[in-house]
Scaffold this active site. Structure first.
Site, mmCIF file in Angstrom:
data_model
loop_
_atom_site.group_PDB
_atom_site.id
_atom_site.type_symbol
_atom_site.label_atom_id
_atom_site.label_comp_id
_atom_site.label_asym_id
_atom_site.label_seq_id
_atom_site.Cartn_x
_atom_site.Cartn_y
_atom_site.Cartn_z
ATOM 1 N N ASP A 97 -35.794 -1.517 33.455
ATOM 2 C CA ASP A 97 -34.436 -1.028 33.681
ATOM 3 C C ASP A 97 -33.499 -2.094 33.113
ATOM 4 O O ASP A 97 -33.382 -3.182 33.672
ATOM 5 C CB ASP A 97 -34.211 -0.830 35.186
ATOM 6 C CG ASP A 97 -32.779 -0.408 35.523
ATOM 7 O OD1 ASP A 97 -31.948 -0.309 34.604
ATOM 8 O OD2 ASP A 97 -32.511 -0.179 36.718
ATOM 9 N N LYS A 117 -22.401 0.567 31.566
ATOM 10 C CA LYS A 117 -22.131 -0.865 31.681
ATOM 11 C C LYS A 117 -21.890 -1.503 30.311
ATOM 12 O O LYS A 117 -20.885 -2.155 30.127
ATOM 13 C CB LYS A 117 -23.272 -1.563 32.411
ATOM 14 C CG LYS A 117 -23.136 -1.387 33.922
ATOM 15 C CD LYS A 117 -24.329 -0.848 34.610
ATOM 16 C CE LYS A 117 -23.993 -0.478 36.047
ATOM 17 N NZ LYS A 117 -25.161 -0.051 36.782
ATOM 18 N N TRP A 134 -31.498 -2.524 42.902
ATOM 19 C CA TRP A 134 -31.900 -1.435 42.000
ATOM 20 C C TRP A 134 -33.416 -1.373 41.840
ATOM 21 O O TRP A 134 -33.994 -0.290 41.713
ATOM 22 C CB TRP A 134 -31.211 -1.562 40.637
ATOM 23 C CG TRP A 134 -29.726 -1.350 40.739
ATOM 24 C CD1 TRP A 134 -28.749 -2.274 40.530
ATOM 25 C CD2 TRP A 134 -29.047 -0.137 41.112
ATOM 26 N NE1 TRP A 134 -27.510 -1.710 40.750
ATOM 27 C CE2 TRP A 134 -27.662 -0.410 41.105
ATOM 28 C CE3 TRP A 134 -29.473 1.156 41.450
ATOM 29 C CZ2 TRP A 134 -26.700 0.547 41.416
ATOM 30 C CZ3 TRP A 134 -28.517 2.115 41.760
ATOM 31 C CH2 TRP A 134 -27.152 1.804 41.739
HETATM 32 C C1 LIG Z 1 -25.898 0.578 37.656
HETATM 33 C C2 LIG Z 1 -27.350 0.420 37.697
HETATM 34 C C3 LIG Z 1 -28.204 1.477 38.025
HETATM 35 C C4 LIG Z 1 -27.700 2.834 38.436
HETATM 36 O O1 LIG Z 1 -27.285 3.523 37.320
HETATM 37 P P1 LIG Z 1 -26.803 5.054 37.372
HETATM 38 O O2 LIG Z 1 -26.586 5.322 35.925
HETATM 39 O O3 LIG Z 1 -25.560 5.097 38.205
HETATM 40 O O4 LIG Z 1 -27.886 5.867 37.958
HETATM 41 C C5 LIG Z 1 -29.563 1.251 37.988
HETATM 42 N N1 LIG Z 1 -30.068 0.058 37.644
HETATM 43 C C6 LIG Z 1 -29.270 -0.994 37.323
HETATM 44 C C7 LIG Z 1 -29.869 -2.305 36.957
HETATM 45 C C8 LIG Z 1 -27.893 -0.835 37.345
HETATM 46 O O5 LIG Z 1 -27.100 -1.879 37.031
#
Ligand SMILES: *Cc1c(COP(=O)(O)O)cnc(C)c1O
Length: 360
Positions: free
Chosen positions: A172, A196, A102
């Site tokens: 993030d 999540k 990511w």
């Molecule tokens: C799941 C995830 C993403 C992607 O998220 P979306 O909402 O599907 O765009 C980005 N960064 C991390 C750390 C993730 O776990």
């Protein structure tokens, strides 16, 4: 029908009590004769819901008053573009720490808009750790430093937040927000896709310090501009109303359970049960160095592809679902976010031990 223990990386398990409450209120929310889904986002009832969601998150993360909370759409992936687009005028460059899949996506997207310096990376060790950041590799004139606090695919996490001098840190936090306590004051911007640890897919949370609003490049689309959303308090356009309502219920559920500090203890205990099982086994292996292991997402593997496949299949047949690992890592991955009860983890560990006895 029995509910499964859902170890999926996301969308992930939600607290059962939240789902039941939403079901009860589905046709008639709080006596107003309609579902939250059918309600105007400008109505009094929805205003209370979105305010409640904001207050809940502010309380849970101890978010200071000089930070705005935005409820947006487009997932964390949209933030990969929104962050550079909105900080472009601070300086046309940023430092990124590459801790895996990511982070790499965030880097690739940022490069379209600004100049990116990858200040540290653990790619050479297959992302099995959080890279150390040599002081000299950080640019004091960078607009920001970007990290990924929990690496959902590789199973690593920052347990200490790096020092970046005066340069704002952008994180993030998609896969460990409100699952592990971080001091919000150490960050300029925090963002997370909701699916999540927070609620349904479709909602994206952004937490931004006031002084970082207002540096968007001229090319930034209005919908991608934090300032527009700050000015209208997340009601610039129609927000994901139902997802915000569920998030509010999840925040209330977590506050009742002792907040982030309370759940972090439970999460650490859940993770310890699985890591102990792996580390005391002759069969299972963790690819991650001990000090950087995530307490939310735990990859592990068996010696052969055949055994991995057998494990996932047999686990699924007894109601332990979503354990197949990401294709980049292989093996298995147990995602044990806040809503995964400790009993689910105990069942998984019992199954791991039994599987090892049967397949030695
Ligand atoms: C799941 C995830 C993403 C992607 O998220 P979306 O909402 O599907 O765009 C980005 N960064 C991390 C750390 C993730 O776990």
């Amino acid at each position: 029908m029995a509910r499964l223990y859902n170890f999926s990386a996301g969308p992930a398990a939600l607290p059962e009590s939240v789902l039941k409450r939403a079901a009860e209120e589905m046709l008639d929310y709080d006596g107003c004769g309609m579902s939250v889904m059918e309600m105007s986002h400008r109505s009094l009832q929805f205003n209370e819901i979105i305010d409640g969601a904001q207050h809940g998150l502010r309380e849970l993360m101890h978010i200071p008053e000089n930070y705005r909370i935005l409820f947006l759409q487009g997932g964390a992936s949209s933030q990969f573009a929104m962050v550079p687009l909105n900080l472009m005028k601070r300086s046309g460059k940023a430092d990124y720490i590459n801790s895996g899949y990511w982070s790499q996506k965030a880097i690739d997207e940022a490069k379209r808009y600004i100049s990116v310096n990858v200040a540290a990376s653990s790619e050479n060790v297959k992302f099995n750790r959080i890279p150390g950041i040599p002081r000299s590799s950080l640019d004091p004139d960078a607009g920001y430093v970007h990290i990924t606090t929990n690496n959902t695919i590789y199973g690593t996490a920052y347990h200490e937040i790096p020092e970046t001098g005066g340069v704002p840190l952008v994180a993030d936090m998609s896969s460990n927000i409100i699952g592990q306590y971080y001091d919000v004051k150490k960050f300029g911007i925090i963002y997370a896709g909701a699916q999540k640890n927070i609620g349904p897919a479709g909602l994206t949370v952004v937490i931004i310090r006031d002084d970082l609003v207002g540096f968007a490049g001229d090319i930034t689309p209005a919908m991608f501009n934090y300032k527009k959303h700050v000015e209208k308090d997340s009601l610039y356009n129609t927000p994901p109303t139902f997802a915000i309502y569920i998030a509010k219920l999840v925040f209330e559920w977590l506050i009742e359970r002792g907040g982030v500090a309370g759940i972090e203890q439970v999460n650490r205990e859940k993770a310890r049960l699985i890591y102990d099982c792996i580390d005391n086994s002759a069969l299972y292996k963790s690819p991650v160095v001990a000090e950087d292991r995530s307490i939310m997402t735990i990859p592990f593997m068996l010696p052969t592809e055949g055994l991995n496949a057998k494990f996932v299949k047999e686990a699924g047949s007894i109601g332990l679902s979503g354990l197949k690992g990401h294709r980049a890592v292989g093996g298995m991955r147990a995602s044990i976010y806040n809503a995964m009860p400790i009993n689910g983890v105990k069942q998984l560990v019992d199954f791991m031990k039994k599987f090892e006895r049967d397949n030695r």
